[in-house]
Scaffold this motif. Structure first.
Motif, PDB file in Angstrom:
ATOM      1  N   HIS A   1      56.987  71.480 -71.796  1.00  0.00           N
ATOM      2  CA  HIS A   1      55.649  70.886 -71.841  1.00  0.00           C
ATOM      3  C   HIS A   1      54.638  71.867 -72.425  1.00  0.00           C
ATOM      4  N   ALA A   2      53.708  71.326 -73.219  1.00  0.00           N
ATOM      5  CA  ALA A   2      52.682  72.176 -73.834  1.00  0.00           C
ATOM      6  C   ALA A   2      51.424  71.352 -74.101  1.00  0.00           C
ATOM      7  N   HIS A   3      50.298  72.029 -74.176  1.00  0.00           N
ATOM      8  CA  HIS A   3      49.034  71.417 -74.579  1.00  0.00           C
ATOM      9  C   HIS A   3      48.770  71.806 -76.035  1.00  0.00           C
ATOM     10  N   VAL A   4      48.402  70.841 -76.844  1.00  0.00           N
ATOM     11  CA  VAL A   4      48.047  71.090 -78.240  1.00  0.00           C
ATOM     12  C   VAL A   4      46.528  70.960 -78.345  1.00  0.00           C
ATOM     13  N   GLY A   5      45.869  72.041 -78.725  1.00  0.00           N
ATOM     14  CA  GLY A   5      44.417  72.027 -78.779  1.00  0.00           C
ATOM     15  C   GLY A   5      43.869  72.988 -79.818  1.00  0.00           C
TER      16      GLY A   5
ATOM     17  N   ILE B   1      48.494  76.312 -79.192  1.00  0.00           N
ATOM     18  CA  ILE B   1      49.580  75.625 -78.487  1.00  0.00           C
ATOM     19  C   ILE B   1      49.804  76.396 -77.183  1.00  0.00           C
ATOM     20  N   PHE B   2      49.426  75.766 -76.074  1.00  0.00           N
ATOM     21  CA  PHE B   2      49.514  76.414 -74.768  1.00  0.00           C
ATOM     22  C   PHE B   2      50.731  75.873 -74.024  1.00  0.00           C
ATOM     23  N   PHE B   3      51.745  76.737 -73.871  1.00  0.00           N
ATOM     24  CA  PHE B   3      52.985  76.331 -73.217  1.00  0.00           C
ATOM     25  C   PHE B   3      52.856  76.447 -71.695  1.00  0.00           C
ATOM     26  N   ILE B   4      53.127  75.324 -71.013  1.00  0.00           N
ATOM     27  CA  ILE B   4      53.183  75.341 -69.558  1.00  0.00           C
ATOM     28  C   ILE B   4      54.569  75.795 -69.116  1.00  0.00           C
ATOM     29  N   ASP B   5      55.572  75.267 -69.784  1.00  0.00           N
ATOM     30  CA  ASP B   5      56.957  75.688 -69.602  1.00  0.00           C
ATOM     31  C   ASP B   5      57.698  75.346 -70.891  1.00  0.00           C
ATOM     32  N   GLY B   6      59.016  75.440 -70.884  1.00  0.00           N
ATOM     33  CA  GLY B   6      59.770  75.188 -72.104  1.00  0.00           C
ATOM     34  C   GLY B   6      59.794  73.743 -72.542  1.00  0.00           C
TER      35      GLY B   6
ATOM     36  N   CYS C   1      42.953  73.301 -89.257  1.00  0.00           N
ATOM     37  CA  CYS C   1      42.808  74.654 -88.698  1.00  0.00           C
ATOM     38  C   CYS C   1      43.225  75.732 -89.684  1.00  0.00           C
ATOM     39  N   GLY C   2      42.757  76.941 -89.409  1.00  0.00           N
ATOM     40  CA  GLY C   2      43.022  78.060 -90.302  1.00  0.00           C
ATOM     41  C   GLY C   2      44.164  78.956 -89.869  1.00  0.00           C
ATOM     42  N   GLU C   3      44.628  78.794 -88.639  1.00  0.00           N
ATOM     43  CA  GLU C   3      45.762  79.564 -88.134  1.00  0.00           C
ATOM     44  C   GLU C   3      46.274  78.880 -86.876  1.00  0.00           C
ATOM     45  N   VAL C   4      47.457  79.260 -86.442  1.00  0.00           N
ATOM     46  CA  VAL C   4      48.029  78.689 -85.230  1.00  0.00           C
ATOM     47  C   VAL C   4      48.510  79.824 -84.330  1.00  0.00           C
ATOM     48  N   GLU C   5      48.263  79.686 -83.044  1.00  0.00           N
ATOM     49  CA  GLU C   5      48.707  80.673 -82.063  1.00  0.00           C
ATOM     50  C   GLU C   5      49.413  79.944 -80.926  1.00  0.00           C
ATOM     51  N   LEU C   6      50.533  80.480 -80.486  1.00  0.00           N
ATOM     52  CA  LEU C   6      51.285  79.946 -79.360  1.00  0.00           C
ATOM     53  C   LEU C   6      51.117  80.889 -78.177  1.00  0.00           C
ATOM     54  N   ILE C   7      50.622  80.371 -77.069  1.00  0.00           N
ATOM     55  CA  ILE C   7      50.300  81.218 -75.931  1.00  0.00           C
ATOM     56  C   ILE C   7      50.830  80.620 -74.630  1.00  0.00           C
ATOM     57  N   HIS C   8      50.743  81.421 -73.564  1.00  0.00           N
ATOM     58  CA  HIS C   8      51.149  80.969 -72.232  1.00  0.00           C
ATOM     59  C   HIS C   8      50.301  81.700 -71.200  1.00  0.00           C
TER      60      HIS C   8
ATOM     61  N   GLY D   1      44.102  67.605 -75.163  1.00  0.00           N
ATOM     62  CA  GLY D   1      44.351  66.400 -74.399  1.00  0.00           C
ATOM     63  C   GLY D   1      45.378  66.677 -73.321  1.00  0.00           C
ATOM     64  N   GLU D   2      46.061  65.635 -72.871  1.00  0.00           N
ATOM     65  CA  GLU D   2      47.097  65.800 -71.863  1.00  0.00           C
ATOM     66  C   GLU D   2      48.283  66.566 -72.448  1.00  0.00           C
ATOM     67  N   ALA D   3      49.077  67.135 -71.575  1.00  0.00           N
ATOM     68  CA  ALA D   3      50.261  67.874 -72.017  1.00  0.00           C
ATOM     69  C   ALA D   3      51.258  66.932 -72.674  1.00  0.00           C
ATOM     70  N   ILE D   4      51.928  67.430 -73.693  1.00  0.00           N
ATOM     71  CA  ILE D   4      52.963  66.641 -74.362  1.00  0.00           C
ATOM     72  C   ILE D   4      54.337  67.140 -73.920  1.00  0.00           C
ATOM     73  N   GLU D   5      55.305  66.249 -73.994  1.00  0.00           N
ATOM     74  CA  GLU D   5      56.674  66.621 -73.657  1.00  0.00           C
ATOM     75  C   GLU D   5      57.376  67.111 -74.915  1.00  0.00           C
ATOM     76  N   LEU D   6      58.104  68.195 -74.785  1.00  0.00           N
ATOM     77  CA  LEU D   6      58.752  68.809 -75.940  1.00  0.00           C
ATOM     78  C   LEU D   6      60.244  68.514 -75.953  1.00  0.00           C
ATOM     79  N   ASP D   7      60.735  68.181 -77.121  1.00  0.00           N
ATOM     80  CA  ASP D   7      62.175  68.017 -77.311  1.00  0.00           C
ATOM     81  C   ASP D   7      62.769  69.415 -77.449  1.00  0.00           C
ATOM     82  N   SER D   8      63.615  69.807 -76.535  1.00  0.00           N
ATOM     83  CA  SER D   8      64.157  71.173 -76.540  1.00  0.00           C
ATOM     84  C   SER D   8      64.990  71.473 -77.776  1.00  0.00           C
TER      85      SER D   8
END
Length: 352
Positions: free
Chosen positions: A154-158, A147-152, A97-104, A73-80
């Motif tokens: 904001h991120a997309h969860v998909g 979890i696709f990080f746009i910056d520190g 889901c069976g696993e989680v990956e954090l990418i950029h 969906g739309e990017a979410i705002e992250l609490d630093s």
């Protein structure tokens, strides 16, 4: 609105957008792209049910410029101060889901997020398992949480389906440059083996004793890969071969034009990395396959500055048509590999 994020090489956003629009329309999924030059990814927007259908039924491996994809969906705002909790709140709509990956994205700016992604992965996975949002053990048979990080901030969860996505989470296979290889171009062919040939088939399709031809071989980066697979190689180039390749006894150097060379006997592999127009290379590659001079070929197409996706499609369609006219059954695939730059790598295999 739901979107499909498609990671690509920085500077190839326009090609990625053109490709997904083409593929999606063929699949009956109609949407639009949003992108920005040099951001390293493209967003494709469409109705939720159409996007889900797209990633379930379109074969990811047919995509050329896309390194990885995820539906979100739309990017979410992250609490630093508590990014894990922010991500948990953004899980609505994602399956178990069976696993989680954090990418950029693969840009100089986004690479600074690498340390953040690594540090968050463990705590996030542990929390997700406690909340029953992730399977107790890694499971590749169900979707992968992305979890696709746009910056520190904001991120997309998909997510995506692991059997229809790149097995490398960010779509990148990092290879170490062999010190004794004649040039860094050797990594392009090594990556091609990993992408185009299942590892379980290496013993059969990349076996010792096979005969191979390397067109445009100098200084020897691709020949080096063939020699390391214990093949006998005809290296074709007017330029000199470097390194200790000639001392192996596995290489015969033909000081000839690669576009005019023809083998004295059939070979299993022909590889080619010549700096010529894409259509000229495609025509010559088709000639090799149609004449049964080789069983498999890996070659690069150097891309023009404009309409690169259209040029690629024209070249691949030409090869397909020439094989069809000759009543030859082939597999044709192409990929903009990590170690490619202004080029794509193609693979054609005759099916008997």
């Amino acid at each position: 609105m739901t979107q499909l994020i498609l990671l690509c090489r920085q500077g190839f956003e326009a090609e990625t957008a053109a490709e997904i629009q083409d593929i999606a329309s063929q699949a009956g999924c109609f949407g639009y792209c949003k992108t920005q030059t040099d951001q390293g990814y493209v967003s494709f927007f469409a109705e939720d049910h159409q996007l889900k259908q797209l990633i379930e039924h379109v074969n990811f491996r047919q995509l050329i410029f896309v390194r990885q994809w995820l539906i979100c969906g739309e990017a979410i705002e992250l609490d630093s101060t508590d990014r894990v909790s922010s991500i948990l709140q953004g899980l609505e709509g994602t399956p178990h889901c069976g696993e989680v990956e954090l990418i950029h994205a693969d840009t100089n700016e986004a690479k600074e997020l690498s340390r953040l992604c690594k540090s968050l992965t463990g705590p996030l996975a542990a929390t997700l398992r406690k909340k029953n949002k992730l399977s107790a053990k890694r499971n590749h048979k169900i979707p992968r949480l992305m979890i696709f990080f746009i910056d520190g901030q904001h991120a997309h969860v998909g997510y995506h389906f692991t059997n229809n996505a790149c097995k490398w989470p960010d779509g990148i296979l990092h290879l170490k440059f062999p010190k004794d290889a004649p040039s860094r171009s050797t990594l392009k062919l090594e990556e091609a083996w990993h992408w185009f040939i299942p590892k379980r088939q290496w013993g059969e399709r990349l076996s010792a004793g096979m005969r191979a031809v390397d067109l445009g071989a100098a200084p020897g980066g691709w020949t080096w890969q063939l020699v390391k697979r214990s093949m006998m190689v005809d290296a074709v180039d007017n330029g000199p071969m470097k390194g200790d390749l000639m001392e192996t006894g596995q290489v015969t150097h033909h000081e000839e034009d690669g576009f005019k060379f023809s083998p004295s006997k059939k070979v299993h592999w022909m590889v080619c990395d010549m700096a010529e127009s894409p259509i000229k290379v495609a025509e010559r590659m088709a000639h090799w396959v149609v004449n049964e001079w080789c069983r498999e070929t890996v070659f690069n197409l150097k891309l023009p500055m404009k309409k690169r996706y259209q040029e690629v499609r024209q070249c691949l369609d030409l090869i397909e048509q020439k094989c069809k006219d000759a009543d030859i059954n082939v597999e044709i695939s192409a990929k903009h590999l990590y170690h490619d730059r202004e080029e794509i790598t193609c693979h054609v295999r005759r099916l008997y």
